[in-house]
Motif scaffolding. Structure first.
Motif, PDB file in Angstrom:
ATOM      1  N   ASP A 172       0.814  -1.212   0.000  1.00 27.56           N
ATOM      2  CA  ASP A 172       0.000   0.000   0.000  1.00 27.56           C
ATOM      3  C   ASP A 172       0.846   1.260   0.000  1.00 27.56           C
ATOM      4  N   LEU A 173       2.130   1.130   0.347  1.00 31.78           N
ATOM      5  CA  LEU A 173       3.021   2.295   0.393  1.00 31.78           C
ATOM      6  C   LEU A 173       4.468   1.811   0.404  1.00 31.78           C
ATOM      7  N   PHE A 174       5.359   2.615  -0.207  1.00 32.42           N
ATOM      8  CA  PHE A 174       6.787   2.310  -0.231  1.00 32.42           C
ATOM      9  C   PHE A 174       7.568   3.426   0.460  1.00 32.42           C
ATOM     10  N   LEU A 175       8.472   3.042   1.367  1.00 28.84           N
ATOM     11  CA  LEU A 175       9.474   3.959   1.915  1.00 28.84           C
ATOM     12  C   LEU A 175      10.773   3.638   1.185  1.00 28.84           C
ATOM     13  N   LEU A 176      11.266   4.576   0.401  1.00 32.49           N
ATOM     14  CA  LEU A 176      12.334   4.282  -0.553  1.00 32.49           C
ATOM     15  C   LEU A 176      13.553   5.171  -0.333  1.00 32.49           C
ATOM     16  N   ASP A 177      14.658   4.552   0.045  1.00 31.15           N
ATOM     17  CA  ASP A 177      15.922   5.271   0.203  1.00 31.15           C
ATOM     18  C   ASP A 177      16.449   5.668  -1.177  1.00 31.15           C
ATOM     19  N   VAL A 178      16.980   6.872  -1.305  1.00 30.42           N
ATOM     20  CA  VAL A 178      17.505   7.321  -2.598  1.00 30.42           C
ATOM     21  C   VAL A 178      18.848   6.670  -2.912  1.00 30.42           C
ATOM     22  N   MET A 179      19.690   6.511  -1.905  1.00 33.36           N
ATOM     23  CA  MET A 179      21.019   5.932  -2.118  1.00 33.36           C
ATOM     24  C   MET A 179      20.995   4.450  -1.790  1.00 33.36           C
ATOM     25  N   LEU A 180      21.113   3.621  -2.830  1.00 33.80           N
ATOM     26  CA  LEU A 180      21.100   2.177  -2.651  1.00 33.80           C
ATOM     27  C   LEU A 180      22.393   1.575  -3.196  1.00 33.80           C
ATOM     28  N   GLY A 182       7.257  10.401  -9.887  1.00 35.82           N
ATOM     29  CA  GLY A 182       6.095   9.732  -9.313  1.00 35.82           C
ATOM     30  C   GLY A 182       6.122   9.595  -7.802  1.00 35.82           C
ATOM     31  N   GLY A 183       7.134  10.182  -7.145  1.00 31.16           N
ATOM     32  CA  GLY A 183       7.181  10.144  -5.684  1.00 31.16           C
ATOM     33  C   GLY A 183       6.098  11.027  -5.091  1.00 31.16           C
ATOM     34  N   ASP A 184       5.665  10.702  -3.875  1.00 32.31           N
ATOM     35  CA  ASP A 184       4.590  11.444  -3.225  1.00 32.31           C
ATOM     36  C   ASP A 184       5.061  12.308  -2.060  1.00 32.31           C
ATOM     37  N   ASP A 185       6.226  11.998  -1.511  1.00 29.83           N
ATOM     38  CA  ASP A 185       6.726  12.758  -0.362  1.00 29.83           C
ATOM     39  C   ASP A 185       8.236  12.581  -0.303  1.00 29.83           C
ATOM     40  N   TYR A 186       8.899  13.483   0.438  1.00 31.83           N
ATOM     41  CA  TYR A 186      10.358  13.504   0.484  1.00 31.83           C
ATOM     42  C   TYR A 186      10.781  13.779   1.926  1.00 31.83           C
ATOM     43  N   ILE A 187      11.337  12.771   2.587  1.00 34.71           N
ATOM     44  CA  ILE A 187      11.704  12.892   4.000  1.00 34.71           C
ATOM     45  C   ILE A 187      13.227  12.926   4.106  1.00 34.71           C
ATOM     46  N   VAL A 188      13.750  13.997   4.668  1.00 37.68           N
ATOM     47  CA  VAL A 188      15.195  14.215   4.712  1.00 37.68           C
ATOM     48  C   VAL A 188      15.793  13.628   5.990  1.00 37.68           C
ATOM     49  N   LYS A 189      16.899  12.887   5.833  1.00 39.30           N
ATOM     50  CA  LYS A 189      17.644  12.360   6.980  1.00 39.30           C
ATOM     51  C   LYS A 189      18.531  13.456   7.561  1.00 39.30           C
ATOM     52  N   PRO A 190      18.762  13.422   8.883  1.00 37.84           N
ATOM     53  CA  PRO A 190      18.163  12.509   9.867  1.00 37.84           C
ATOM     54  C   PRO A 190      16.713  12.904  10.153  1.00 37.84           C
ATOM     55  N   PHE A 191      15.899  11.909  10.404  1.00 39.88           N
ATOM     56  CA  PHE A 191      14.486  12.167  10.641  1.00 39.88           C
ATOM     57  C   PHE A 191      14.046  11.481  11.924  1.00 39.88           C
ATOM     58  N   SER A 192      12.923  11.920  12.439  1.00 36.65           N
ATOM     59  CA  SER A 192      12.307  11.276  13.593  1.00 36.65           C
ATOM     60  C   SER A 192      11.445  10.122  13.103  1.00 36.65           C
ATOM     61  N   PRO A 193      11.599   8.922  13.666  1.00 33.80           N
ATOM     62  CA  PRO A 193      10.738   7.802  13.264  1.00 33.80           C
ATOM     63  C   PRO A 193       9.253   8.114  13.434  1.00 33.80           C
ATOM     64  N   ARG A 194       8.933   8.907  14.455  1.00 36.93           N
ATOM     65  CA  ARG A 194       7.530   9.267  14.663  1.00 36.93           C
ATOM     66  C   ARG A 194       7.018  10.158  13.534  1.00 36.93           C
ATOM     67  N   GLU A 195       7.904  11.010  13.007  1.00 35.75           N
ATOM     68  CA  GLU A 195       7.511  11.838  11.868  1.00 35.75           C
ATOM     69  C   GLU A 195       7.244  10.961  10.638  1.00 35.75           C
ATOM     70  N   VAL A 196       8.079   9.942  10.440  1.00 34.89           N
ATOM     71  CA  VAL A 196       7.872   9.033   9.311  1.00 34.89           C
ATOM     72  C   VAL A 196       6.527   8.336   9.436  1.00 34.89           C
ATOM     73  N   VAL A 197       6.201   7.864  10.627  1.00 35.53           N
ATOM     74  CA  VAL A 197       4.911   7.206  10.857  1.00 35.53           C
ATOM     75  C   VAL A 197       3.769   8.172  10.543  1.00 35.53           C
ATOM     76  N   ALA A 198       3.916   9.426  10.980  1.00 39.36           N
ATOM     77  CA  ALA A 198       2.877  10.427  10.725  1.00 39.36           C
ATOM     78  C   ALA A 198       2.732  10.699   9.232  1.00 39.36           C
ATOM     79  N   ARG A 199       3.853  10.766   8.519  1.00 42.00           N
ATOM     80  CA  ARG A 199       3.803  10.998   7.070  1.00 42.00           C
ATOM     81  C   ARG A 199       3.148   9.807   6.362  1.00 42.00           C
TER      82      ARG A 199
END
Length: 226
Positions: free
Chosen positions: A47-55, A94-111
């Protein structure tokens, strides 16, 4: 229970996010490379992907491009790259959001929750939610009718429906449906669109692909009443 794929090469970050999202009630799967992510995406629905840019085997932008061929699920980029051009590239692919590291895990859950809520609201309000694509059988389904598609037609329709109302020029569509880099003419895309429209007519969805003269094509949600 919504299913989320975490695509992150750092095991500690992947494990931390998995723990927080599991506690929030999500079903989690993880991948640590682009190839592993694409293999995972073909084996189950997310239903959703959390995708790191650097792999380790490439960048997340390429993975996003491949995921968009078959999935319209929200893609949230995770990255330490903060340049505007990187953010714009991710969103344009086609990305829907952009979360910059370092991030709060709680913020990721909220997003994650916010994106899934928005998706549920859009699906409830949009009649296109009844148009379904089945990658396993290469079919498009509308209510109780279905039509068989070729692999190219399916990839083309998946690319268009992944971004409703977005105008794609022919070169963009060629890049999305032909991964082997072959040389394809504009007329080839026009021919595929013509055949795809004919097949969609059989399931009362023939008007959803709009041609914009001199520019390209876009998927227009059908407003036809039942």
């Amino acid at each position: 229970m919504s299913s989320i794929a975490i695509i992150e090469d750092d095991p500690k970050i992947a494990r931390l996010l998995a723990d927080y999202l599991t506690q929030a009630g999500f079903d989690i799967a993880t991948a640590h490379s682009g190839q592993e992510a694409l293999t995972l995406a073909t084996s189950q629905h997310f239903d959703l992907f959390l995708l790191d840019v650097m792999l380790p085997d490439g960048d997340g932008f390429s993975v996003c491009k491949q995921l968009r061929l078959s999935s319209s699920a929200p893609i949230l980029f995770l990255t330490a790259r903060i340049a505007e051009e990187d953010r714009l590239m991710g969103l344009e692919l086609g990305g829907d959001d952009y979360i910059v590291k370092p991030f709060s895990p709680r913020e990721v859950v909220a997003r994650v929750k916010a994106n899934l809520r928005r998706l549920a609201l859009d699906s409830a309000q949009s009649p296109t939610s009844t148009l379904q694509l089945d990658q396993d059988t290469l079919t498009a389904q509308f209510r109780n009718r279905s039509t068989d598609l070729t692999a190219i037609e399916f990839a083309l329709l998946a690319a268009l429906t992944a971004a409703p109302n977005r105008l794609f020029n022919r070169d963009e569509l060629i890049d999305r449906i032909y991964s082997d880099g072959r040389v394809v003419s504009d007329r080839t895309i026009d021919s595929h669109i013509k055949k795809l429209r004919q097949k969609l007519n059989h399931i009362d969805q023939g008007e959803v692909i709009e041609a914009v003269y001199g520019a390209g094509y876009r998927f227009k949600p059908c407003t036809k009443l039942p």
